[in-house]
Motif scaffolding. Structure first.
Motif, mmCIF file in Angstrom:
data_model
loop_
_atom_site.group_PDB
_atom_site.id
_atom_site.type_symbol
_atom_site.label_atom_id
_atom_site.label_comp_id
_atom_site.label_asym_id
_atom_site.label_seq_id
_atom_site.Cartn_x
_atom_site.Cartn_y
_atom_site.Cartn_z
ATOM 1 N N TYR A 134 -108.507 -10.991 98.172
ATOM 2 C CA TYR A 134 -109.008 -12.355 98.324
ATOM 3 C C TYR A 134 -108.440 -13.289 97.255
ATOM 4 C CZ TYR A 134 -112.255 -9.886 101.323
ATOM 5 O OH TYR A 134 -112.807 -9.087 102.297
ATOM 6 N N LYS A 135 -107.487 -12.800 96.499
ATOM 7 C CA LYS A 135 -106.802 -13.620 95.496
ATOM 8 C C LYS A 135 -105.355 -13.773 95.953
ATOM 9 C CE LYS A 135 -109.660 -11.600 91.827
ATOM 10 N NZ LYS A 135 -109.639 -10.761 90.598
ATOM 11 N N PRO A 136 -105.024 -14.797 96.706
ATOM 12 C CA PRO A 136 -103.681 -14.933 97.287
ATOM 13 C C PRO A 136 -102.557 -14.753 96.261
ATOM 14 C CG PRO A 136 -105.129 -16.611 98.164
ATOM 15 C CD PRO A 136 -105.900 -15.926 97.066
ATOM 16 N N GLY A 137 -101.666 -13.831 96.547
ATOM 17 C CA GLY A 137 -100.521 -13.579 95.689
ATOM 18 C C GLY A 137 -100.716 -12.446 94.698
ATOM 19 N N PHE A 138 -101.946 -11.979 94.514
ATOM 20 C CA PHE A 138 -102.204 -10.961 93.487
ATOM 21 C C PHE A 138 -101.551 -9.622 93.840
ATOM 22 C CE2 PHE A 138 -104.671 -7.570 91.468
ATOM 23 C CZ PHE A 138 -104.646 -7.991 90.142
ATOM 24 N N LEU A 139 -101.788 -9.123 95.030
ATOM 25 C CA LEU A 139 -101.219 -7.834 95.419
ATOM 26 C C LEU A 139 -99.698 -7.909 95.525
ATOM 27 C CD1 LEU A 139 -103.862 -6.822 98.096
ATOM 28 C CD2 LEU A 139 -103.488 -5.703 95.887
ATOM 29 N N PHE A 140 -99.194 -9.019 96.031
ATOM 30 C CA PHE A 140 -97.750 -9.233 96.102
ATOM 31 C C PHE A 140 -97.152 -9.237 94.698
ATOM 32 C CE2 PHE A 140 -94.336 -12.656 96.829
ATOM 33 C CZ PHE A 140 -93.355 -11.694 97.016
ATOM 34 N N GLY A 141 -97.826 -9.922 93.768
ATOM 35 C CA GLY A 141 -97.355 -9.954 92.383
ATOM 36 C C GLY A 141 -97.381 -8.582 91.746
ATOM 37 N N CYS A 142 -98.435 -7.798 92.022
ATOM 38 C CA CYS A 142 -98.515 -6.439 91.474
ATOM 39 C C CYS A 142 -97.371 -5.577 91.992
ATOM 40 C CB CYS A 142 -99.854 -5.799 91.847
ATOM 41 S SG CYS A 142 -101.272 -6.420 90.931
ATOM 42 N N ALA A 143 -97.070 -5.695 93.286
ATOM 43 C CA ALA A 143 -95.975 -4.923 93.869
ATOM 44 C C ALA A 143 -94.643 -5.295 93.218
ATOM 45 C CB ALA A 143 -95.901 -5.161 95.375
ATOM 46 N N ALA A 144 -94.433 -6.595 92.992
ATOM 47 C CA ALA A 144 -93.195 -7.045 92.343
ATOM 48 C C ALA A 144 -93.083 -6.497 90.928
ATOM 49 C CB ALA A 144 -93.139 -8.573 92.332
ATOM 50 N N LEU A 145 -94.209 -6.462 90.205
ATOM 51 C CA LEU A 145 -94.197 -5.934 88.843
ATOM 52 C C LEU A 145 -93.947 -4.432 88.811
ATOM 53 C CD1 LEU A 145 -97.137 -7.868 87.136
ATOM 54 C CD2 LEU A 145 -94.688 -8.119 86.693
ATOM 55 N N ILE A 146 -94.621 -3.705 89.683
ATOM 56 C CA ILE A 146 -94.455 -2.251 89.699
ATOM 57 C C ILE A 146 -93.014 -1.884 90.050
ATOM 58 C CG2 ILE A 146 -95.173 -0.101 90.806
ATOM 59 C CD1 ILE A 146 -97.893 -1.552 91.339
ATOM 60 N N TYR A 147 -92.505 -2.503 91.114
ATOM 61 C CA TYR A 147 -91.118 -2.220 91.488
ATOM 62 C C TYR A 147 -90.160 -2.690 90.403
ATOM 63 C CZ TYR A 147 -86.645 -2.200 93.795
ATOM 64 O OH TYR A 147 -85.327 -1.959 94.077
ATOM 65 N N GLY A 148 -90.391 -3.901 89.900
ATOM 66 C CA GLY A 148 -89.483 -4.482 88.922
ATOM 67 C C GLY A 148 -89.381 -3.649 87.654
ATOM 68 N N PHE A 149 -90.518 -3.291 87.076
ATOM 69 C CA PHE A 149 -90.488 -2.500 85.847
ATOM 70 C C PHE A 149 -89.969 -1.090 86.106
ATOM 71 C CE2 PHE A 149 -93.649 -5.608 84.069
ATOM 72 C CZ PHE A 149 -92.886 -5.970 82.969
ATOM 73 N N SER A 150 -90.317 -0.515 87.254
ATOM 74 C CA SER A 150 -89.834 0.827 87.580
ATOM 75 C C SER A 150 -88.322 0.832 87.736
ATOM 76 C CB SER A 150 -90.496 1.335 88.867
ATOM 77 O OG SER A 150 -91.889 1.474 88.711
ATOM 78 N N ARG A 151 -87.817 -0.095 88.529
ATOM 79 C CA ARG A 151 -86.370 -0.153 88.773
ATOM 80 C C ARG A 151 -85.608 -0.474 87.494
ATOM 81 N NH1 ARG A 151 -82.861 -1.422 93.152
ATOM 82 N NH2 ARG A 151 -80.750 -1.124 92.336
ATOM 83 N N PHE A 152 -86.133 -1.420 86.715
ATOM 84 C CA PHE A 152 -85.459 -1.799 85.476
ATOM 85 C C PHE A 152 -85.350 -0.600 84.532
ATOM 86 C CE2 PHE A 152 -85.010 -3.564 81.244
ATOM 87 C CZ PHE A 152 -84.129 -4.619 81.434
ATOM 88 N N SER A 153 -86.437 0.164 84.431
ATOM 89 C CA SER A 153 -86.458 1.310 83.513
ATOM 90 C C SER A 153 -85.552 2.437 84.003
ATOM 91 C CB SER A 153 -87.888 1.832 83.356
ATOM 92 O OG SER A 153 -88.747 0.827 82.855
ATOM 93 N N ILE A 154 -85.629 2.742 85.300
ATOM 94 C CA ILE A 154 -84.863 3.869 85.839
ATOM 95 C C ILE A 154 -83.373 3.578 85.855
ATOM 96 C CG2 ILE A 154 -84.498 5.256 87.925
ATOM 97 C CD1 ILE A 154 -87.531 4.877 88.461
ATOM 98 N N GLU A 155 -82.998 2.297 85.881
ATOM 99 C CA GLU A 155 -81.579 1.947 85.835
ATOM 100 C C GLU A 155 -80.893 2.468 84.571
ATOM 101 O OE1 GLU A 155 -79.236 0.078 87.765
ATOM 102 O OE2 GLU A 155 -80.606 0.447 89.419
ATOM 103 N N PHE A 156 -81.657 2.703 83.510
ATOM 104 C CA PHE A 156 -81.064 3.269 82.297
ATOM 105 C C PHE A 156 -80.627 4.715 82.506
ATOM 106 C CE2 PHE A 156 -83.678 -0.114 80.204
ATOM 107 C CZ PHE A 156 -82.632 -0.771 79.569
ATOM 108 N N PHE A 157 -81.162 5.363 83.542
ATOM 109 C CA PHE A 157 -80.811 6.746 83.846
ATOM 110 C C PHE A 157 -79.903 6.861 85.070
ATOM 111 C CE2 PHE A 157 -85.026 6.611 81.924
ATOM 112 C CZ PHE A 157 -84.884 7.491 80.856
#
Length: 287
Positions: free
Chosen positions: A210-233
């Motif tokens: 019920y908070k527009p954009g919250f779940l979308f923002g969480c998905a972007a953060l999870i993917y973003g930080f995961s991908r950014f970190s794993i790119e080092f490997f």
């Protein structure tokens, strides 16, 4: 349990796992794991979306979901392919027939994301629905795609990681004789399983939807930080190795930076966007 190790290195040899890009070969027709992963992603995502919209306050009806599947399919395939060509191999435009050979791989998750977001914008505008709230619901379905596509990358023996000596390293057929990080499995775990473990309880157990954009923002953060970190490997594409050498960051990391910034903005401003939600699907309005 598979325990096949090369005599020379003592590391798991990918070739001995019996994996390959073709899931079914009938001679006149080949079904590839890569294509199958996209098909499964779309079908599972649609199935899960129909479960999500049964909850009170849903931003779309079942009829909308049925219509949306076409938009999503076109968005993820066209965006993924064009994104890969633009971001990683623009020379493919010189041989236009190669643009359409998506079954051979060559899809960008960043491009697919942009394609889906554009398709959702057209869909929401056409049906006069809340764009951000639709994005929230689609974001909860995303883990199916990120998990399955990364598994397909592993089965294809592509997008392997950098040389390493960790015990679980693998020797990939096209990666030389050195053992490497199975970075595809890292990505499947963090971009897929971790995202599901966070987003799904947020949707079902809290008022996050019920908070527009919250779940979308969480998905972007999870993917973003995961991908950014794993790119080092992960081993950068050979034709883009220069970028990592000169700047310290890969193309994947540069493309992920805007996602992280957008995710932070959406999460920290979501509470301000909360308002009374009149359901399009489901039984009740929610304050």
């Amino acid at each position: 349990m598979i325990e096949v190790f090369t005599a020379a290195t003592g590391y798991l040899n990918y070739s001995d796992l019996g994996l390959g890009p073709v899931a079914l070969d009938l001679g006149f027709f080949q079904l590839r794991w890569y294509s199958l992963s996209y098909l499964a992603m779309i079908l599972l995502g649609y199935w899960y979306l129909t479960k999500l919209i049964k909850k009170p306050g849903a931003p779309m009806s079942r009829e909308h979901a049925d219509d949306l599947i076409l938009y999503m399919t076109l968005g993820v395939i066209l965006g993924g392919r064009l994104g890969y060509i633009l971001f990683y191999k623009p020379e493919i435009f010189l041989t236009p027939i190669e643009i359409f050979k998506v079954w051979n791989g060559g899809m960008s998750l960043h491009g697919g994301t942009l394609g889906v977001l554009f398709a959702l914008w057209i869909f929401a505008r056409k049906h006069k629905l809340s764009y951000l709230r639709i994005c929230d619901y689609i974001a909860v379905c995303v883990p199916f795609g990120t998990f399955l596509v990364r598994l397909a990358n592993f089965v294809n023996g592509e997008l392997w990681g950098k040389v390493t000596t960790v015990p679980w390293a693998m020797v990939f057929p096209d990666g030389g004789p050195e053992p490497r990080h199975p970075s595809q499995l890292y990505e499947a775990t963090f971009e897929g399983l971790l995202m599901a473990a966070i987003l799904w309880p947020l949707f079902w157990k809290t008022d996050a939807r019920y908070k527009p954009g919250f779940l979308f923002g969480c998905a972007a953060l999870i993917y973003g930080f995961s991908r950014f970190s794993i790119e080092f490997f992960r081993q950068p594409d050979s034709h883009l190795q220069w970028l990592a050498d000169q700047t310290g960051f890969s193309m994947g990391q540069y493309l992920t930076m805007p996602m992280i910034l957008i995710g932070l903005f959406l999460v920290f401003t979501a509470k301000k966007r909360r308002q009374r939600v009149e359901s399009v699907m489901g039984s009740d309005s929610v304050a």
